[in-house]
Each structure stands twice: as structure tokens, then as C-alpha cells.
Design an enzyme around this catalytic site. Sequence first.
Site, PDB file in Angstrom:
ATOM      1  N   HIS A 119       0.866  -1.190   0.000  1.00 13.29           N
ATOM      2  CA  HIS A 119       0.000   0.000   0.000  1.00 13.29           C
ATOM      3  C   HIS A 119       0.900   1.237   0.000  1.00 13.29           C
ATOM      4  O   HIS A 119       1.159   1.850   1.036  1.00 13.29           O
ATOM      5  CB  HIS A 119      -0.939  -0.007   1.209  1.00 13.29           C
ATOM      6  CG  HIS A 119      -2.083   0.967   1.096  1.00 13.29           C
ATOM      7  ND1 HIS A 119      -3.397   0.609   1.257  1.00 13.29           N
ATOM      8  CD2 HIS A 119      -2.107   2.296   0.836  1.00 13.29           C
ATOM      9  CE1 HIS A 119      -4.178   1.671   1.109  1.00 13.29           C
ATOM     10  NE2 HIS A 119      -3.414   2.714   0.845  1.00 13.29           N
ATOM     11  N   GLU A 164      -4.073   0.096  -5.447  1.00 12.34           N
ATOM     12  CA  GLU A 164      -4.104   1.206  -6.410  1.00 12.34           C
ATOM     13  C   GLU A 164      -2.817   1.375  -7.206  1.00 12.34           C
ATOM     14  O   GLU A 164      -2.146   2.421  -7.132  1.00 12.34           O
ATOM     15  CB  GLU A 164      -4.420   2.507  -5.658  1.00 12.34           C
ATOM     16  CG  GLU A 164      -5.735   2.459  -4.923  1.00 12.34           C
ATOM     17  CD  GLU A 164      -6.117   3.798  -4.280  1.00 12.34           C
ATOM     18  OE1 GLU A 164      -5.236   4.659  -4.150  1.00 12.34           O
ATOM     19  OE2 GLU A 164      -7.289   3.964  -3.920  1.00 12.34           O
TER      20      GLU A 164
HETATM   21  C1  BGC Z   1      -5.746   5.400  -0.692  1.00 14.94           C
HETATM   22  C2  BGC Z   1      -5.727   5.688   0.800  1.00 14.94           C
HETATM   23  C3  BGC Z   1      -6.066   7.145   1.036  1.00 14.94           C
HETATM   24  C4  BGC Z   1      -7.458   7.376   0.511  1.00 14.94           C
HETATM   25  C5  BGC Z   1      -8.046   8.746   0.791  1.00 14.94           C
HETATM   26  C6  BGC Z   1      -6.929   6.015  -1.404  1.00 14.94           C
HETATM   27  O1  BGC Z   1      -6.584   6.361  -2.705  1.00 14.94           O
HETATM   28  O2  BGC Z   1      -5.661   4.029  -0.907  1.00 14.94           O
HETATM   29  O3  BGC Z   1      -4.466   5.331   1.307  1.00 14.94           O
HETATM   30  O4  BGC Z   1      -5.936   7.527   2.356  1.00 14.94           O
HETATM   31  O5  BGC Z   1      -7.438   7.192  -0.879  1.00 14.94           O
HETATM   32  O6  BGC Z   1      -7.416   9.734   0.057  1.00 14.94           O
END
Ligand code: BGC
Length: 460
Positions: A119, A164
Site C-alpha cells: 500500500h 491502487e
Molecule cells: C488510498 C488511501 C487514502 C485514501 C483517501 C486512497 O486512494 O488508498 O491510502 O488515504 O485514498 O485519500
Amino acid sequence: MTVDFTMQFPAGFLWGAATAAHQVEGGNTNNTWYAWEQAGGRVYQNQTHGLACDWWGGRYLEDFDRAAELHHNAHRFSVEWSRIEPEEGRFDDRALAVYADMIAALRARGMEPMVTLHHFTDPLWLAEQGGWTNAQTVDRFARFVRVVVEALGADVRLWCTINEPMVYASQGYLLGRFPPGRRNLGAMFRVAEHMLRGHAAAYHTIKAIDPDAEVGFAKHQLSLKTPFPHALHYGALRLVRSVFNRAFVEAITTGELRLPRRRVRVPEARDTLDWIGLNYYYRFQVSFHPFSPRQLFLRQTAPRDGIRGPGDVGEIWPEGLFEQIKWLCQTTGKPLYVTENGVPDPDDALRRLHLVRSLRSVWKAIMHNYPVRGYLYWTLVDNFEWAEGYDPRFRFGLFACDPDTQERTPRPSAAIYGEICAANALSSATIRRAIPEDEFDALFPGVPVRPQVTLPPRST
Ligand code: BGC
């Protein structure tokens, strides 16, 4: 006239929240984000993640208690590569033991763990070797995954390989907002390719150890629209949609990663999904922009109408969930977990409405027979929001958390979400408790009752 209704979710549906190691653990001093924070000028007010939510100090136990009291039956969290493999090839059993304890603590509270293996953060030693631009990172990731799954796998069914990949690739290698802060399209494409190979290698590694494991990855999807209809803007929209939303997912079914002016065969990635994860937050407006060749002539902005998020995050448009679920399920043919969904909202002014609208959209997808298996809210407690650090506008938690005092305070949404989790349903009674009457009426307007139309008698 009021009508009572219940949107019932399928039996066994997973309800919970999602977190990520670097955002909650605190004291991660051996990864790329730590170095990025130390360098200064990269994070809101030069903040560092500090203690975060102090999970490494053991506070995950109290936070898991909070989640369990609110009837969550699942939790998604990530393991930190730089803790488990602090130097290349040296694995730390104590770090693995902490993660084993997290898993046991979740199980003891009746929550199904979903464990994310990557992550956003990388060990510093990996970054020194070029990180994900280096093709050898694929094998290094697979070796790390093998160690983790051998150590923790007996108690884990759901593995999420990579969070992601296209956000990691674009923020770090095109937009320069994440480490290593590069702006190079070719590097971004290389990273995307290696992450795809990394996912495939992780999938095969996990399945070789435990054929019953269920493995997927979390894909961030954006809703997109154009400012006004024009072929050039549609071209721009199609490009963003194809590169950011689609290419990585399609490669899993075709075995080929198709990026602009670049096609790479990735046969090992074919059929490497047991489920697909959807992270969904915002809608953006995409337009053709003649003066930004380095960004592929694109401009991405928040639409002017609708609910604007803070900063430049885009429009908050929960209804987009349906389309994203539909596309992901149709393309992959696999069950789906909403692995993240939430809203930056420190005062909890929007969150309950956002939750209701989001879950209505998920339920609609289920009613269309798309196999949605769970919903994991981002996030349980306010935490370190990457480049936004502890910016007070970027509070995503069901619980507020003050990083200085470590004090947690439930936001009103926490109880509403708990009610939904407990019932495995979203009922009109819950919605009425969650949002004001005018918002309820706007969401569920009904049909005004009109007098019956009577036809004139037939002439004989
Ligand atoms: C991510 C998180 C992030 C969240 C809110 C996502 O794209 O995986 O780590 O905190 O968005 O911005």
C-alpha cells in the site's frame, strides 16, 4: 405519505473499514514515505507521520474493539514491507508476530481480515535499486509475499496484492506528488507494467502455498466527464479512462497491457484474480489542453457543479459507484469488494448522506445481479493522509483521532454505519435517522399521487 423499505444485503456480506500500515502504525522509519517526509516541502506543513494512530504501539487492539462494537465483521489492513524485510533478504520475525497478533485480534472479535501486501510504501533498500522501475522488483516482491503468506496464511483467506497500482504509478512518476517525485511518462508506464507483473507473481505465489486463498487487488476508479461535449474532450476522457481506469484491469483478462504507444505481453497476469477490489471516491472533469504535452495534453479538474471536495480532489459523487462496479464485474467476471469508499469530512457534515447514497448505489448494483461481496469504509480512524499529512480538511475517519493526544472521538456516522452493519441492510428508518427529512425526500422523491384519469364512455 411515507413508505417503509429495506435494502437487504446478501447473507455473509462483509462490512467493515480499511486502513493502511504507514497511515496508522507510526514510527515507520525505513520506507520511502519516511524519507519523503524528512526531505521537507512534500507534505502539508512539512508534517511527518509521527505516531500516526500508534498501532505499532498496540492501539490496534482498542481500535478493533471500536470496530467490533459497531458490528463490523471485516477489516482491511496492510503489512509494511520495510518492517518485515528491513534489509534485503533479512526478515524480521518480530514484525511478522505483530501482524499475526493483528489477525488473531480481528478473528477474536469476529472480523474477517483482508490483508494488503503493498500500500504505497517501499523499503528504502528497494528504492535504492530503482523501486518499481526495476524489473527485478517483481521477484523481490514475490519473495516477500512468500515469507508473509507462509507466516500468516493459516489465518488469512482474503489477500489484496497491491493497492491502487495506477495511483502509485501516476502520483509517484507522472505528477510528482508521491515519492520518488518524478514526472516521466515512460517511467510511469514501466512502473505500471512491473506492478502488474508483481501482482501476477504474488497471485501465483499465494495460490501455490494456499489454493483456497482468495486473491485480488484494489483498483482506484475515477468517474469522468467532459466540461462540454466536444470530440477533443471526449478523446481526452477516453485516454484517461483507458490509461487510469481500464488498462491494468483489462490486462488480467487479455494478458496484454495496452498503454499509449506501448503494448506489452504479460501472459502470466491472465486469470490472476479471484475477486476485484474497488476503491472509489471522486468524479473529475477531463478536457483537452493544448499546452501540456508532457501530461498527454490533458487537464483534469473538479467539475464546477456538484459537491466539491477540499483542495483539488474532485467532485464527491457517490452514485458513480454503480457504473464502476458494473464495469469491473463485467470485465473481470469476478466478485467484487468495495475495498475503499469514503469522504474527507472533519465535521461529519456530509458523511451520513454520502454513506446512504453510496450504499444505495452498491445495493442497486447487487439488484442488477453484480456479485458485490463486501463494503469496507475508508477509514476507521483519522490517519496520516499522505501528501495531505494531517491537514484538518482531510479527515476520513468514522472516528476522529487527534495525532498528538491519540484521543479518539466517534463521529455521528460511526453509529449509523454500525446500525447498517448490524442489520446487514439499509432501511428507510435508518436513513431517516441519518439525514434530514428534506435530504430524504430529495433522495427518494416518490411519485405524487394524482387523481385517476377516467376515460369517457365508449360511443356505441
Ligand atoms: C488510498 C488511501 C487514502 C485514501 C483517501 C486512497 O486512494 O488508498 O491510502 O488515504 O485514498 O485519500
